[in-house]
Design a protein around this motif. Structure first.
Motif, PDB file in Angstrom:
ATOM      1  N   UNK A 238      58.413  81.168  34.869  1.00  0.00           N
ATOM      2  CA  UNK A 238      58.601  82.562  34.470  1.00  0.00           C
ATOM      3  C   UNK A 238      57.531  83.429  35.126  1.00  0.00           C
ATOM      4  N   UNK A 239      57.900  84.242  36.118  1.00  0.00           N
ATOM      5  CA  UNK A 239      56.913  85.065  36.819  1.00  0.00           C
ATOM      6  C   UNK A 239      56.147  85.992  35.866  1.00  0.00           C
ATOM      7  N   UNK A 240      54.845  86.031  36.031  1.00  0.00           N
ATOM      8  CA  UNK A 240      54.006  86.954  35.272  1.00  0.00           C
ATOM      9  C   UNK A 240      53.772  86.561  33.831  1.00  0.00           C
ATOM     10  N   UNK A 241      54.115  85.335  33.456  1.00  0.00           N
ATOM     11  CA  UNK A 241      54.058  84.965  32.041  1.00  0.00           C
ATOM     12  C   UNK A 241      52.681  85.196  31.435  1.00  0.00           C
ATOM     13  N   UNK A 242      51.656  84.619  32.018  1.00  0.00           N
ATOM     14  CA  UNK A 242      50.318  84.717  31.403  1.00  0.00           C
ATOM     15  C   UNK A 242      49.771  86.142  31.458  1.00  0.00           C
ATOM     16  N   UNK A 243      50.114  86.882  32.502  1.00  0.00           N
ATOM     17  CA  UNK A 243      49.679  88.281  32.576  1.00  0.00           C
ATOM     18  C   UNK A 243      50.319  89.114  31.473  1.00  0.00           C
ATOM     19  N   UNK A 244      51.619  88.882  31.241  1.00  0.00           N
ATOM     20  CA  UNK A 244      52.314  89.595  30.167  1.00  0.00           C
ATOM     21  C   UNK A 244      51.737  89.205  28.810  1.00  0.00           C
ATOM     22  N   UNK A 245      51.484  87.920  28.626  1.00  0.00           N
ATOM     23  CA  UNK A 245      50.951  87.448  27.349  1.00  0.00           C
ATOM     24  C   UNK A 245      49.611  88.111  27.041  1.00  0.00           C
ATOM     25  N   UNK A 246      48.762  88.176  28.017  1.00  0.00           N
ATOM     26  CA  UNK A 246      47.453  88.809  27.822  1.00  0.00           C
ATOM     27  C   UNK A 246      47.604  90.303  27.537  1.00  0.00           C
ATOM     28  N   UNK A 247      48.532  90.946  28.245  1.00  0.00           N
ATOM     29  CA  UNK A 247      48.719  92.387  28.095  1.00  0.00           C
ATOM     30  C   UNK A 247      49.267  92.752  26.714  1.00  0.00           C
ATOM     31  N   UNK A 248      50.252  92.013  26.220  1.00  0.00           N
ATOM     32  CA  UNK A 248      50.860  92.381  24.930  1.00  0.00           C
ATOM     33  C   UNK A 248      49.915  92.073  23.770  1.00  0.00           C
ATOM     34  N   UNK A 249      49.107  91.032  23.903  1.00  0.00           N
ATOM     35  CA  UNK A 249      48.143  90.752  22.839  1.00  0.00           C
ATOM     36  C   UNK A 249      47.073  91.835  22.789  1.00  0.00           C
ATOM     37  N   UNK A 282      53.801  95.413  28.743  1.00  0.00           N
ATOM     38  CA  UNK A 282      54.603  94.430  29.479  1.00  0.00           C
ATOM     39  C   UNK A 282      55.262  95.063  30.699  1.00  0.00           C
ATOM     40  N   UNK A 283      55.754  96.282  30.534  1.00  0.00           N
ATOM     41  CA  UNK A 283      56.419  96.977  31.633  1.00  0.00           C
ATOM     42  C   UNK A 283      55.485  97.157  32.822  1.00  0.00           C
ATOM     43  N   UNK A 284      54.242  97.462  32.551  1.00  0.00           N
ATOM     44  CA  UNK A 284      53.269  97.639  33.633  1.00  0.00           C
ATOM     45  C   UNK A 284      53.102  96.353  34.436  1.00  0.00           C
ATOM     46  N   UNK A 285      53.062  95.231  33.731  1.00  0.00           N
ATOM     47  CA  UNK A 285      52.920  93.952  34.432  1.00  0.00           C
ATOM     48  C   UNK A 285      54.150  93.664  35.282  1.00  0.00           C
ATOM     49  N   UNK A 286      55.327  93.849  34.705  1.00  0.00           N
ATOM     50  CA  UNK A 286      56.552  93.577  35.455  1.00  0.00           C
ATOM     51  C   UNK A 286      56.704  94.522  36.646  1.00  0.00           C
ATOM     52  N   UNK A 287      56.308  95.773  36.464  1.00  0.00           N
ATOM     53  CA  UNK A 287      56.339  96.718  37.594  1.00  0.00           C
ATOM     54  C   UNK A 287      55.433  96.238  38.720  1.00  0.00           C
ATOM     55  N   UNK A 288      54.287  95.686  38.350  1.00  0.00           N
ATOM     56  CA  UNK A 288      53.309  95.262  39.361  1.00  0.00           C
ATOM     57  C   UNK A 288      53.799  94.073  40.181  1.00  0.00           C
ATOM     58  N   UNK A 289      54.726  93.278  39.601  1.00  0.00           N
ATOM     59  CA  UNK A 289      55.255  92.125  40.347  1.00  0.00           C
ATOM     60  C   UNK A 289      56.677  92.383  40.841  1.00  0.00           C
ATOM     61  N   UNK A 290      57.156  93.601  40.642  1.00  0.00           N
ATOM     62  CA  UNK A 290      58.459  93.989  41.176  1.00  0.00           C
ATOM     63  C   UNK A 290      59.639  93.358  40.476  1.00  0.00           C
TER      64      UNK A 290
END
Length: 309
Positions: A238-249, A282-290
Motif C-alpha cells: 500500500x503506497x504511502x501507508x506509514x506516512x499516512x499513518x503518522x499524519x492521521x495520528x 491523509x490527502x496531503x500525503x496522497x497528493x505528494x505521492x500522486x
C-alpha cells in the motif's frame, strides 16, 4: 409479499490486532439486494449495477446466489428467486464488498420466505458465499455486516460469534486510495507462523482493544490498535501507508490500520471533531505521492443489515 429489498453495510475487518477475528460495521455505505419470487425453480441473477460489469451472473459464482442457495439447501427447498444487486461498495476495496452483497441477499430472501431463520442463524450461509468470493469462509466481514457493531469471532469450530460494546462517540474514517488490491495478493505475503514474542504482543493488544471498548477508554483503544502479525507485510503493498499513518495520528486519530486486506485504511477517533483534520492530513500525503483517494467518515453502525420497507 413477492419482493423484498434489503441493505447491508460496509465493514472493517481485522481492526489492526484482530486478524481474522474482529470486525465492525460502518454507516457510510453498503449494498442493496432485491429478491423476487419466480415461477420456475432455481436462482437467477437478473441485474447487477455499480460494479462496472465485473461481477458474475452465474448463480454458482455470484455471492448473493451462493448465500441464498446455502440457505435453501438447509431448508430442503427448491424455490425460484430472481436477484437484483445494487453495488454501493467498490470491488477489491477492503470494505467487505462481497460480504455486504451476500448478507443483503440473505436478509431479503429470509424475509421473503417468512423469516425461517433468526438473523444470527444466517451467518453460516454468508460464510459459504465468502469462501466462493475469496477462497476462505471467514466471518470477520459478514458477521458485523449482518449483526452490526463490533463483533468478535472467538472460534470457528464450532462458530462462536460475540457482539462487543460500542462506546458512544466512536467514529471511523475510511481512506480508499485509487487502486485495487486483491485479497489473494494480500494473503500471499503473510507468514505461516509467528514468533512467541509477536503472539504475546498481539494477544495483549486484542485484549486491550476489547477492554477499551467495554470501558469506553478511548486512549486504551488507541494504544491497542497495533498489529505485529499482518500489517508489517501488507503495508508494503500500500503506497504511502506509514506516512499516512503518522499524519492521521498527528491530526488526532486514535490509531490507523488496514481495513480487511486493503487497500482501504481505517482510523478511529473520539467524535467527529478531528475527522476533517484526519482527512486533510491523509490527502496531503496522497497528493505528494500522486495517488487519488476517496474519504468517508461514519459512526459505527450498530444495526447491521435490515429490510428496506
Amino acid at each position: 409479499m413477492n419482493s423484498v429489498r434489503a441493505f447491508a453495510p460496509a465493514t472493517v475487518a481485522n481492526v489492526s490486532c484482530g486478524f481474522d477475528i474482529l470486525g465492525f460495521a460502518i454507516d457510510a455505505m453498503g449494498d442493496v439486494v432485491e429478491v423476487r419470487e419466480r415461477n420456475e425453480p432455481g436462482l437467477q441473477v437478473v441485474s447487477i449495477t455499480g460494479d462496472g460489469g465485473r461481477l458474475p451472473f452465474e448463480a454458482e459464482k455470484n455471492t448473493c446466489a451462493v448465500a441464498i442457495q446455502a440457505m435453501l439447501d438447509e431448508l430442503g427447498q427448491d424455490i425460484g428467486m430472481e436477484i437484483y444487486l445494487e453495488k454501493g461498495l467498490p470491488l477489491g476495496s477492503g470494505m467487505g464488498s462481497s460480504a455486504a452483497s451476500a448478507v443483503a441477499a440473505l436478509v431479503a430472501a429470509n424475509r421473503l420466505l417468512g423469516n425461517p431463520f433468526e438473523k444470527k442463524q444466517l451467518l453460516p450461509f454468508a460464510m459459504v458465499a465468502e469462501k466462493v468470493a475469496c477462497g476462505a469462509g471467514h466471518a470477520d466481514n459478514v458477521a458485523p455486516s449482518l449483526l452490526g457493531g463490533f463483533v468478535l469471532i472467538r472460534d470457528y469450530h464450532p462458530l462462536d460469534v460475540i457482539k462487543l460494546h460500542v462506546p458512544d462517540g466512536l467514529h471511523c474514517t475510511l481512506l480508499h486510495p485509487h487502486f485495487e488490491l486483491k485479497t489473494s495478493d494480500s494473503r500471499s505475503v503473510l507468514r505461516d507462523s509467528v514468533s512467541l514474542k509477536h503472539s504475546t504482543i498481539q494477544s495483549g493488544n486484542v485484549a486491550g482493544l476489547v477492554a477499551g471498548l467495554f470501558q469506553e477508554d478511548f486512549e486504551l483503544i488507541g494504544r491497542s490498535l497495533r498489529d505485529v502479525i499482518a500489517e508489517p507485510y501488507r503495508a508494503t503493498l500500500i503506497p504511502g501507508f506509514y506516512e499516512v499513518k503518522e499524519a492521521v495520528k498527528a491530526a488526532g486519530a486514535l490509531g490507523m490500520g488496514i481495513s480487511g486486506s486493503g487497500p482501504t485504511l481505517f482510523s478511529l477517533s473520539k467524535g467527529e471533531q478531528t475527522v476533517q483534520s484526519i482527512i486533510d492530513a491523509a490527502q496531503q500525503v496522497y497528493d505528494s505521492i500522486g495517488l487519488g483517494v476517496d474519504a468517508y467518515h461514519s459512526a459505527i453502525n450498530t444495526q447491521g443489515a435490515f429490510v428496506l420497507e
